[in-house]
Design a protein around this motif. Structure first.
Motif, PDB file in Angstrom:
ATOM      1  N   GLU A   1       0.742  -1.169   0.121  1.00 29.64           N
ATOM      2  CA  GLU A   1       0.053  -0.037  -0.165  1.00 29.64           C
ATOM      3  C   GLU A   1       0.724   1.153  -0.019  1.00 29.64           C
ATOM      4  O   GLU A   1       0.667   2.207  -0.637  1.00 29.64           O
TER       5      GLU A   1
ATOM      6  N   GLU B   1       2.682   1.363  -3.626  1.00 29.80           N
ATOM      7  CA  GLU B   1       1.850   1.772  -4.521  1.00 29.80           C
ATOM      8  C   GLU B   1       1.857   3.319  -4.749  1.00 29.80           C
ATOM      9  O   GLU B   1       1.998   3.875  -5.839  1.00 29.80           O
ATOM     10  N   LYS B   2       1.515   3.773  -3.569  1.00 27.83           N
ATOM     11  CA  LYS B   2       1.298   5.418  -3.638  1.00 27.83           C
ATOM     12  C   LYS B   2       2.607   5.808  -4.040  1.00 27.83           C
ATOM     13  O   LYS B   2       2.582   7.277  -4.427  1.00 27.83           O
TER      14      LYS B   2
ATOM     15  N   LEU C   1       5.361   5.242  -5.418  1.00 25.70           N
ATOM     16  CA  LEU C   1       5.886   4.988  -6.847  1.00 25.70           C
ATOM     17  C   LEU C   1       5.147   6.034  -7.813  1.00 25.70           C
ATOM     18  O   LEU C   1       5.683   6.364  -8.845  1.00 25.70           O
ATOM     19  N   LYS C   2       4.044   6.531  -7.530  1.00 22.08           N
ATOM     20  CA  LYS C   2       3.248   7.599  -8.568  1.00 22.08           C
ATOM     21  C   LYS C   2       3.973   8.782  -8.312  1.00 22.08           C
ATOM     22  O   LYS C   2       3.510   9.774  -8.973  1.00 22.08           O
ATOM     23  N   LYS C   3       4.779   8.827  -7.384  1.00 22.95           N
ATOM     24  CA  LYS C   3       5.569  10.380  -6.896  1.00 22.95           C
ATOM     25  C   LYS C   3       6.807  10.504  -7.936  1.00 22.95           C
ATOM     26  O   LYS C   3       7.423  11.411  -7.722  1.00 22.95           O
ATOM     27  N   GLY C   4       7.001   9.383  -8.729  1.00 19.42           N
ATOM     28  CA  GLY C   4       7.958   9.553  -9.748  1.00 19.42           C
ATOM     29  C   GLY C   4       9.339   9.334  -9.318  1.00 19.42           C
ATOM     30  O   GLY C   4      10.400   9.631  -9.865  1.00 19.42           O
ATOM     31  N   TYR C   5       9.664   8.484  -8.154  1.00 14.21           N
ATOM     32  CA  TYR C   5      10.771   7.926  -7.671  1.00 14.21           C
ATOM     33  C   TYR C   5      11.549   6.977  -8.876  1.00 14.21           C
ATOM     34  O   TYR C   5      10.568   5.997  -9.166  1.00 14.21           O
ATOM     35  N   GLU C   6      12.713   7.034  -9.077  1.00 14.16           N
ATOM     36  CA  GLU C   6      13.336   6.173 -10.082  1.00 14.16           C
ATOM     37  C   GLU C   6      14.149   4.984  -9.310  1.00 14.16           C
ATOM     38  O   GLU C   6      14.393   3.846  -9.811  1.00 14.16           O
TER      39      GLU C   6
ATOM     40  N   ALA D   1       7.357  -1.918 -11.728  1.00 12.29           N
ATOM     41  CA  ALA D   1       7.118  -0.716 -12.118  1.00 12.29           C
ATOM     42  C   ALA D   1       8.536   0.094 -13.055  1.00 12.29           C
ATOM     43  O   ALA D   1       8.603   1.180 -13.554  1.00 12.29           O
TER      44      ALA D   1
ATOM     45  N   LYS E   1      11.624   0.456 -12.114  1.00 11.06           N
ATOM     46  CA  LYS E   1      12.511   1.083 -11.251  1.00 11.06           C
ATOM     47  C   LYS E   1      13.644   0.352 -10.799  1.00 11.06           C
ATOM     48  O   LYS E   1      13.578  -1.075 -10.692  1.00 11.06           O
TER      49      LYS E   1
END
Length: 327
Positions: free
Chosen positions: A169, A172-173, A175-180, A209, A211
């Motif tokens: 949980e 998932e949230k 990874l939406k913030k653009g972490y590479e 994802a 990454k």
């Protein structure tokens, strides 16, 4: 002061010594409410303290439960013990607390000592993942219950949190913030199932994802500056995931010392919470394990095992996710 005897309590309450003994063992039978209230009042007024040794000899019960934790200096362990102790005390049991100091050898010695003290059951936070290391306990017909971690193959009832779901949980949230670049910072994972579960969950989600994912294992906080420097110097947007509360606090302290902006430069999250992480920087998003509740449920289930053997089960106590601004 003179020690009050059970005979004196019985005389003061106007009942027999047998009735007092039944009351102390919570074997009320047909005892009236008035009699119970009168005995309780006399015991409190005279400050009577029954002898546990005498009770054990008569009942053939020691009323002792052994509790072995991997590291007593960890706040998780303190809250766990508080939960266990509250339930045992309510039921007339005492716990003997042992600290294995993350040593499988020391842990075995402590378990042997508990068996020598005739404990009726043992609650264990195992330092090893190998069930074979603990079979000697159940060979002595002593109920064993695990907390926080599971062993392989699974043989005993365990009480743990929802490691996989809670980690998923949060990731998932995040990874939406653009972490590479995702970096898991953990104490050695080899012998602790929960650390590996958390790492593998993060790794699976990061790779799915697209990454990168890296594991950094630390044995002491002095290693952190050198191990994390490449991440600090990276041009990639990075997220640090700490596998437990101690690591989370150490990493946070280092980020603050280095003057690294959270989450602009580096994001951070992980286990545990204990209400401390809301006081740091922007407030740290973290997974709060209900340690005290886990302890209570573990103690309740062990007491049930003392009454009758039950089929092995894995009891999951959900964690709470504290969403703040570090991710």
């Amino acid at each position: 002061m003179k020690k009050i005897t059970i005979k004196e309590v019985a005389e003061e309450a106007g009942v027999s010594k047998t009735t007092i003994s039944r009351f102390l063992n919570k074997n009320y039978g047909n005892m009236s409410k008035e009699t119970k209230a009168r005995i309780a009042e006399v015991i409190e007024r005279l400050n009577y303290r029954p002898s546990k040794q005498a009770q054990a000899l008569k009942s053939k019960h020691s009323y002792l439960i052994g509790v072995v934790v991997a590291d007593i200096s960890n706040l998780y362990s303190s809250l766990l013990l508080k939960g266990i102790g509250s339930v045992l005390e309510e039921n007339g049991y005492q716990m003997i607390i042992m600290d294995a100091a993350n040593s499988v050898t020391q842990e075995k010695d402590l378990l042997e000592k508990l068996l020598d003290q005739s404990v009726e059951g043992i609650i264990l936070q195992p330092s090893s993942r190998q069930s074979a290391n603990y079979e000697f306990v159940t060979e002595r017909n002593i109920p064993l219950l695990l907390v926080d971690r599971q062993t392989e193959p699974e043989k005993w009832t365990s009480v743990m949190t929802n490691n996989i779901e809670a980690t998923q949980e949060v990731l998932e949230k995040a990874l939406k913030k653009g972490y590479e670049n995702i970096v898991v910072v953990s104490e050695p994972i080899k012998d602790v199932s929960t650390r590996e579960l958390r790492y593998q969950t993060v790794r699976k989600m990061a790779l799915a994802a697209g990454k990168t994912c890296k594991l950094i294992e630390v044995t002491n906080e002095e290693q952190l500056p050198e191990l994390l420097q490449p991440t600090f110097n990276s041009d990639k947007k990075s997220l640090l995931f700490a596998s437990n509360g101690r690591v989370l606090m150490d990493v946070l302290a280092l980020l603050i010392k280095e003057g690294i902006q959270i989450p602009e430069k580096i994001g951070i999250t992980g286990f545990d919470d204990w209400n401390l992480t809301e006081l740091v920087g922007p407030g740290v998003t973290s997974i709060e394990q209900p340690s005290k509740k886990i302890g209570k449920i573990a103690a309740q289930n062990l007491l049930e095992l003392l009454k009758e053997p039950k089929k092995m089960q894995e009891i999951i106590v959900p964690s709470d996710i504290r969403w703040r601004k570090s991710v």
